[in-house]
Write an enzyme that holds these catalytic residues in place. Structure first.
Site, PDB file in Angstrom:
ATOM      1  CB  ALA A 123      -0.948  -0.170   1.176  1.00  0.00           C
ATOM      2  CE  LYS A 124       5.628   4.863  -0.420  1.00  0.00           C
ATOM      3  NZ  LYS A 124       6.456   3.982   0.277  1.00  0.00           N
ATOM      4  N   GLY A 125       0.504   5.790   0.637  1.00  0.00           N
ATOM      5  CA  GLY A 125      -0.742   6.780   0.625  1.00  0.00           C
ATOM      6  C   GLY A 125       0.119   8.247   0.799  1.00  0.00           C
TER       7      GLY A 125
END
Ligand code: NAD
Length: 433
Positions: A123-125
């Site tokens: 994931a990345k945000g």
């Protein structure tokens, strides 16, 4: 068994696009996926699925500025693949954060977790914001509101954020607090990279640099090069670069150059790395302590055995790849070698040990932190470091096996290990419903 780095790889497994210097994170991630798939007998339907994230959350984050006005920011969380476990990846606060960048970086995290055999997906945000323009109070309000907007989609069993550019242990502590307050129970496992006093792990901060040093030691062993006879140049003297340089120095290597944004300290007889302040200890002060200063460009082309780019992405490019004199490049930063440069280095027989393996100590100790939080029991530093060393060795052995068996580059071997594990898990679970 050691041989010189191989240069006979044919680049089988055609990429969807020719690599360019300005490739985006998403293009790189997709190209690497296709490249690895070309070496494997993997169901094309699984590859097709992996080109896309499972979900992308886009949220609006209004905050009250210190002057009483309201400003609205946009935040993202891209969740790529969770076939092997909850999503895991950083949150960055930076003006250039975009939806596509988060998707590309979330894919990289999927490969990184899989190559380390961690039970996580990628994931990345982040938030498109310049954190330097916010006061500490504003940053706290921004983080707490972001936590609330993402609350339904994060959690110790769903998605576990961590610090990245522009965020730090304090940011993670606020996020954990906001989440815990709303959930009605203290939930340290919702984020990693926290301060140890609220459930962070000992050794987390040094972990990416430590894994770079461990991998450098392993690569030297593989090519029969005693560390005592190995020279090293390290670009960047921050969390990754300084920790890697100091450990390699302790273990007997000769670190001849280290740098920060202002330039590089060079001493062919070896630098006392403990005496040079890291970015954390005294920001951008490397050249202040140097007798001989060279440029960052010159550092990259020094005649050393090992080059560790540990500052920025895209520093080894089509322009300087022919001039890289090191025999081994161990990627401390994320994406320091452009795809075009990678092909040139491959042709020239320079072994490039990829970021998804070399700097994976960070996410590995994040995994240890998550285990400690769930079990409500902190590990001593010695245990963290011992287990990190064991995990790095296990991952290195898996990558080495593919490197030898398939006659590919180290980068391809790492992606092959990652993709085989992910594809096998998809195969076993099947497509729902
Ligand atoms: P940091 O901020 O602690 O240190 C960065 C260092 O690079 C500083 O010494 C800075 O002066 C130097 N630098 C900045 N611009 C430069 C330039 N133009 N030329 C040469 N040096 C320059 O950062 P960090 O946490 O060590 O991260 C470095 C790289 O490693 C980044 O690519 C990051 O994404 C990657 N990385 C970090 C972690 C982590 O947990 N810290 C984990 C994996 C990968």
């Amino acid at each position: 068994m050691a041989s010189t780095p191989d240069s006979s790889h044919d680049g089988a497994g055609d990429a969807p696009v020719e690599p360019t210097e300005s490739e985006s994170a998403l293009e790189t991630a997709r190209r690497q996926l296709h490249h690895a798939a070309g070496h494997l007998d993997v169901d094309p339907n699984i590859v097709e699925r992996l080109k896309y994230p499972k979900k992308i959350h886009e949220v609006t984050i209004p905050i009250e500025r210190d002057d009483g006005t309201v400003e609205v920011f946009t935040g993202y969380r891209a969740q790529h693949d969770s076939v092997r476990g909850p999503f895991k990846g950083g949150l960055r606060y930076h003006p250039d954060v975009t939806r596509d960048e988060c998707v590309g970086l979330s894919m990289w995290m999927t490969w990184k977790c899989a190559v380390m055999d961690l039970p996580f997906g990628g994931a990345k945000g982040g938030i498109a914001v310049n954190p330097k323009e916010l006061s500490a109070d504003e940053k706290e309000r921004l983080t707490r509101r972001f936590a609330e907007e993402l609350r339904d989609v994060i959690g110790p069993n769903q998605d576990i954020p961590a610090p990245d550019m522009g965020t730090d242990p304090q940011t993670m502590a606020w996020l954990m607090d906001a989440y815990s307050m709303q959930e009605g129970e203290t939930t340290p496992g919702v984020v990693t990279g926290k301060p140890p006093v609220v459930g962070g792990s000992e050794g987390r901060e040094e972990a990416p640099g430590r894994s770079v040093a461990i991998v450098t030691k392993l690569v030297c062993e593989y090519y029969d090069r005693p560390l005592e006879e190995t020279t090293v140049a390290v670009q960047g003297y921050g969390s990754v670069g300084a920790n890697a340089a100091r450990l390699l120095d302790d273990w007997g290597a000769t670190v001849v150059a280290v740098s920060d944004v202002n330039g590089a300290m060079y001493d062919p007889s070896g630098i006392d790395t403990a005496a040079v302040p890291s970015h954390d200890e005294e920001p951008e002060a490397v050249t202040k302590y140097a007798d001989t200063v060279i440029s960052n460009d010159d550092l990259l082309t020094l005649d050393v055995d090992v080059l560790v780019p540990a500052a920025l992405g895209n520093v080894i490019t089509r322009e300087n790849a022919e001039d890289i004199a090191a025999e081994f490049v161990v990627e401390g930063a994320n994406g320091p070698t452009t795809s075009a440069a990678d092909s040139i280095l491959e042709e020239r027989g320079v072994a490039v040990i990829p970021d998804i393996l070399a700097n994976a100590g960070g996410v590995t100790v994040s995994y240890f932190e998550w285990l400690q939080d769930i079990n409500r029991r902190a590990w001593p530093l010695e245990r963290v470091n011992d287990e990190l060393e064991a995990e790095m060795l296990k991952a290195w052995n898996a990558v080495q096996t593919e490197y030898e068996r398939r006659d590919v580059t180290w980068r391809d071997a790492a992606y092959i290990v990652a993709l085989s594990r992910i594809a096998e898990a998809h195969e076993m679970r099947g497509l729902w419903p």
